[in-house]
Write an enzyme that holds these catalytic residues in place. Structure first.
Site, PDB file in Angstrom:
ATOM      1  N   THR A  24       0.684  -1.115   0.203  1.00 47.10           N
ATOM      2  CA  THR A  24      -0.027  -0.032   0.010  1.00 47.10           C
ATOM      3  C   THR A  24       0.860   1.218   0.095  1.00 47.10           C
ATOM      4  OG1 THR A  24      -0.123   0.091   2.414  1.00 47.10           O
ATOM      5  CG2 THR A  24      -1.878  -1.362   1.208  1.00 47.10           C
ATOM      6  N   THR A  26       5.077   3.060   0.652  1.00 43.78           N
ATOM      7  CA  THR A  26       6.495   3.524   1.083  1.00 43.78           C
ATOM      8  C   THR A  26       6.668   3.849   2.229  1.00 43.78           C
ATOM      9  OG1 THR A  26       7.525   3.029  -1.080  1.00 43.78           O
ATOM     10  CG2 THR A  26       8.883   3.774   0.340  1.00 43.78           C
ATOM     11  N   ASP A 137      -7.222  -3.891   8.860  1.00 46.65           N
ATOM     12  CA  ASP A 137      -5.997  -4.266   8.489  1.00 46.65           C
ATOM     13  C   ASP A 137      -5.107  -4.638   9.647  1.00 46.65           C
ATOM     14  OD1 ASP A 137      -4.193  -5.723   6.371  1.00 46.65           O
ATOM     15  OD2 ASP A 137      -3.184  -4.084   6.122  1.00 46.65           O
TER      16      ASP A 137
END
Length: 352
Positions: A24, A26, A137
């Site tokens: 998703t 960096t 998540d």
């Protein structure tokens, strides 16, 4: 899209180097140019053809995450756009993630460590859920442990309001399948705080047995989550009472699951005389043990000792707090004096 190179200036933060790379975005380490503080910066790029929608969603969720203020949550301090990318500035946690710990320790961990994890993460979830946010998540990579042993939940970048659809209009779901609640991969289903509790249960299972409950292809993993067919007969240090709590967290249907983070906190704080949760079984060979913390601290020093060689001193935990016994410099001096004393004694013996 053009990757952002270290040295670039994003708002008031100068990027230094990359510290993490994921599906998703960096993550960079950076320095606030006015305050001189070290921060973490997560940069995310929109999907092709979804630029406006993705940017609006990311910035909206960053604003929501910035409202969360709790020692158990990595704080979001700023957000913005840079070219075709969006970024969020966060508190920098130096240490390791639970994912890194599990990569080095693929075996069951002591029950007290699992209880501490459940307590700390459930407190963070209680704050987020009260604000109307669902993490969506929750996984070991998002559980950070600093060098002092303090645990923090990170990356609310996928957080959304409770009750929103689990699968987007493009048919893609957000999250990590190994830790994902069944409803998060179901078209048309809505997620609520109980999805985060399911993910927390999977992490507790992995710590208890040293393995994930479901492995294999994506279809096999999702089928396992939906069927609720995890085995609880693997070797473990955990009591039947704790396994019952984990089993209830991992119930495939939300109605059968733990209903709130507050309920989990109360259950973990229950005394030995409390009745076990539904699904828990007593065993003469493995009697129930109290799920209370063995110290007054909620730190994770047992995991943070993974970095012991990088620490500057030795310490131990007591009910009244942490006691530092020595620093690295003090230990070097003591060993040098001992070696000198032995050398002088040996020389004296040989001479006289």
């Amino acid at each position: 899209m053009t990757p952002i190179e270290p040295g670039a200036l994003l708002g008031r933060v100068r990027l230094r180097h990359v510290i993490g790379q994921g599906s998703t975005g960096t993550v960079y380490e950076g320095t606030h140019i006015h305050l001189g503080t070290e921060v973490a910066v997560k940069v995310m790029y929109p999907r092709p053809g979804h630029g406006v929608d993705d940017r609006n969603r990311f910035l909206r969720e960053a604003r929501m995450a910035a409202r969360l203020h709790d020692p158990s949550i990595v704080h979001v301090s700023d957000y913005g756009e840079h070219g075709d990318a969006c970024y969020v500035v966060m508190e920098l946690v130096r240490g390791m993630s639970l994912e890194q710990f599990l990569e080095q320790h693929r075996e069951p961990v002591p029950e007290v460590t699992i209880i501490k994890l459940l307590r700390r993460v459930s407190r963070a979830l209680r704050v987020a859920h009260a604000a109307g946010l669902v993490h969506r998540d929750l996984k070991p990579a998002n559980i950070l442990i600093d060098r002092a042993g303090t645990l923090k939940v990170a990356d609310f970048g996928l957080a959304r309001g409770s009750g929103q659809p689990a699968v987007g209009p493009d048919g893609l779901f957000n999250g990590t399948p190994a830790y994902m609640a069944p409803e998060c991969a179901t078209l048309g289903a809505a997620v609520d705080p109980r999805a985060d509790l399911y993910s927390l249960g999977v992490m507790a299972y992995e710590l208890a047995f040293g393995r994930l409950p479901y492995e294999g292809t994506l279809e096999q993993v999702l089928a396992g989550h939906r069927a609720g067919s995890a085995r609880f007969d693997h070797p473990t240090d955990c009591s039947q009472r704790l396994l019952g709590i984990i089993k209830k967290l991992m119930a495939s249907h939300p109605v059968s699951r733990m209903q709130s983070a507050e309920q989990l906190i109360q259950m973990l704080g229950a005394s030995r005389s409390s009745r076990p949760p539904a699904g828990a079984e007593s065993s003469a060979s493995n009697p129930p043990r109290e799920l209370g913390n063995r110290t007054s601290s909620d730190d994770f020093s047992s995991l943070a000792r993974f970095f012991e060689d990088r620490f500057s001193g030795r310490f131990s935990e007591h009910p009244d707090g942490r006691v530092v016994h020595s620093t690295m410099r003090e230990r070097v001096v003591v060993w040098a004096l001992l070696a000198a004393t032995v050398g002088i004694a040996l020389a004296g013996f040989l001479v006289f």
